[in-house]
Design a protein around this motif. Structure first.
Motif, PDB file in Angstrom:
ATOM      1  N   ARG A  62       0.829  -1.209   0.000  1.00 28.01           N
ATOM      2  CA  ARG A  62       0.000   0.000   0.000  1.00 28.01           C
ATOM      3  C   ARG A  62       0.865   1.261   0.000  1.00 28.01           C
ATOM      4  O   ARG A  62       0.558   2.241  -0.681  1.00 28.01           O
ATOM      5  N   ALA A  97     -11.031   9.188  -0.293  1.00 29.54           N
ATOM      6  CA  ALA A  97     -11.950   8.502   0.621  1.00 29.54           C
ATOM      7  C   ALA A  97     -13.066   9.480   1.013  1.00 29.54           C
ATOM      8  O   ALA A  97     -12.783  10.583   1.482  1.00 29.54           O
ATOM      9  N   GLU A 127     -16.248   5.045   2.686  1.00 33.31           N
ATOM     10  CA  GLU A 127     -15.933   4.651   4.048  1.00 33.31           C
ATOM     11  C   GLU A 127     -16.725   5.525   5.002  1.00 33.31           C
ATOM     12  O   GLU A 127     -17.133   6.637   4.667  1.00 33.31           O
ATOM     13  N   THR A 132     -12.525   7.624   7.425  1.00 35.41           N
ATOM     14  CA  THR A 132     -11.879   7.949   6.149  1.00 35.41           C
ATOM     15  C   THR A 132     -10.449   8.440   6.349  1.00 35.41           C
ATOM     16  O   THR A 132      -9.575   8.177   5.517  1.00 35.41           O
ATOM     17  N   ARG A 135      -7.735   5.936   6.052  1.00 38.37           N
ATOM     18  CA  ARG A 135      -7.291   5.580   4.698  1.00 38.37           C
ATOM     19  C   ARG A 135      -6.123   6.458   4.270  1.00 38.37           C
ATOM     20  O   ARG A 135      -5.251   6.026   3.512  1.00 38.37           O
ATOM     21  N   GLU A 140      -3.460   4.867   1.480  1.00 37.68           N
ATOM     22  CA  GLU A 140      -4.314   4.314   0.430  1.00 37.68           C
ATOM     23  C   GLU A 140      -4.919   5.399  -0.457  1.00 37.68           C
ATOM     24  O   GLU A 140      -5.206   5.157  -1.632  1.00 37.68           O
TER      25      GLU A 140
END
Length: 298
Positions: A62, A97, A127, A132, A135, A140
Motif C-alpha cells: 500500500r 476517501a 468509508e 476515512t 485511509r 491508500e
C-alpha cells in the motif's frame, strides 16, 4: 533506487485486482508482471502483493502504491513545463476517501468541478466518515472527507462545515410507533435503520436529543438511498441527510420523529501536503461547494 516499472506493476495489480488484468492495462504479459513483482519482493526482502482473487497489497505494498500515485501526480504537474513530454499524457487517477452520505449529496459537484478543470480521473473509496482519515494514514488515498479533526502526518486538515441529519420516517410509521411522540418505550419497539456496525448516528440522536440510550430492533442497510427508500416505505426510521429528506418532508411522505432536532456532523477535508496545482484546485472546489451546501463552521 526503486524499480519504477516494478512499482507500476504493483500498482496495476492492486488497481485491477489480478495479474492478468494488470498485464492487459500495461500492455505486457502476465508473466512479465509476475517477474517484475517477484524481483521487487526479493530486492526488498518482503512480500508486497498477497496473491488471490482479488490480489491485495500488504502494508508495504500500500505504501508503494501511495508513492506511485504521488510520483504520477508530481510528474503530471511538471509536464506542461517540459518540452519533451508526450502529446497525449497518461490520465492521472486520484484516490479519495469519502463517506457515502457526502457522495449522495454535496460532494459530486465539487468532484465534477475539479475533474472539468484538470481532466484528472477520480477513484472513490467509500468509508464511514469517522474512518476515512485512516485511509490517508495508511497511504491508500491522497485526500479524504472525514469527521476526524485529528492531525494526519504529511497532510493538512480544513474544517468544511456540518452536514445536518434529520430523524425521519413515513407518516404511517410515526402513527403506528410514535402516537404520543418519542418516548423510551417507543424507541425500544420501533425498528430503526443502521448503515453498518460503525454507524452511530441513530444512537447519537436518541441520546443527545432525548437522553435515551437506543436499544431497538435494527435493519442493516448499507446504502444512503436505501436508507431513505426504506423509511419512505414505512419499514423503519433513520437519520437522513437533511438535503435529501427535506423534499420528501415537503411532499408529506416523510416526517421528523421530533421536529426541528437536526443532528450536526462536522466534516473536514484532509489532503496530502504535495505542492501540486491539482490538489490546490481540488481543495478550492471542495471548499467552495462546502460553503454552498453545508452549515458554516461556528
Amino acid at each position: 533506487m526503486l524499480d519504477y516499472p516494478a512499482l507500476a506493476a504493483v500498482a496495476a495489480v492492486v488497481r485491477e485486482g489480478s495479474f492478468e488484468r494488470a498485464a492487459e492495462r500495461l500492455g505486457v504479459t502476465p508473466s512479465a508482471i509476475s517477474q517484475r513483482i517477484r524481483a521487487l519482493e526479493e530486492k526488498l526482502g518482503s512480500i508486497v502483493i498477497v496473491r488471490g482473487q482479488p490480489s491485495v497489497p500488504t502494508n508495504l505494498g500500500r505504501k508503494l502504491c501511495a508513492h506511485v500515485d504521488q510520483v504520477q501526480l508530481l510528474e503530471a504537474d511538471l509536464a506542461p513545463a517540459l518540452s519533451f513530454t508526450a502529446s497525449q499524457p497518461a490520465a492521472v487517477t486520484l484516490k479519495v476517501a469519502v463517506n457515502s452520505d457526502s457522495i449522495a449529496t454535496w460532494f459530486p459537484k465539487a468532484a465534477a468541478e475539479f475533474s472539468k478543470a484538470t481532466g484528472y480521473l477520480l477513484e472513490f473509496i467509500i468509508e464511514d466518515e469517522a474512518l476515512t482519515a485512516d485511509r490517508l494514514r495508511s497511504g491508500e488515498v491522497i485526500a479524504a472527507v472525514s469527521a476526524d479533526p485529528g492531525a494526519v502526518q504529511g497532510c493538512r486538515t480544513i474544517e468544511l462545515g456540518s452536514l445536518p441529519y434529520l430523524a425521519g420516517c413515513s407518516p404511517e410509521f410515526a402513527h403506528r410507533y410514535f402516537p404520543n411522540g418519542v418516548t423510551e418505550d417507543a424507541l425500544r419497539r420501533a425498528p430503526c435503520l443502521r448503515y453498518e456496525r460503525r454507524d452511530g448516528l441513530q444512537a447519537r440522536w436518541a441520546r443527545e436529543t432525548h437522553g435515551i440510550e437506543l436499544d431497538a430492533p435494527m435493519h442493516w442497510v448499507p446504502s444512503t438511498s436505501g436508507f431513505l427508500n426504506f423509511a419512505l416505505t414505512g419499514m423503519a426510521w433513520g437519520m437522513h441527510p437533511a438535503m435529501m429528506a427535506m423534499p420528501w418532508i415537503a411532499k408529506g411522505q416523510l416526517v421528523e420523529l421530533t421536529p426541528a432536532t437536526p443532528l450536526m456532523v462536522k466534516l473536514y477535508w484532509t489532503v496530502t501536503r504535495l505542492h501540486v496545482s491539482a490538489l490546490r484546485t481540488f481543495t478550492d472546489a471542495v471548499r467552495k461547494v462546502a460553503r454552498e451546501s453545508l452549515i458554516a463552521p461556528e
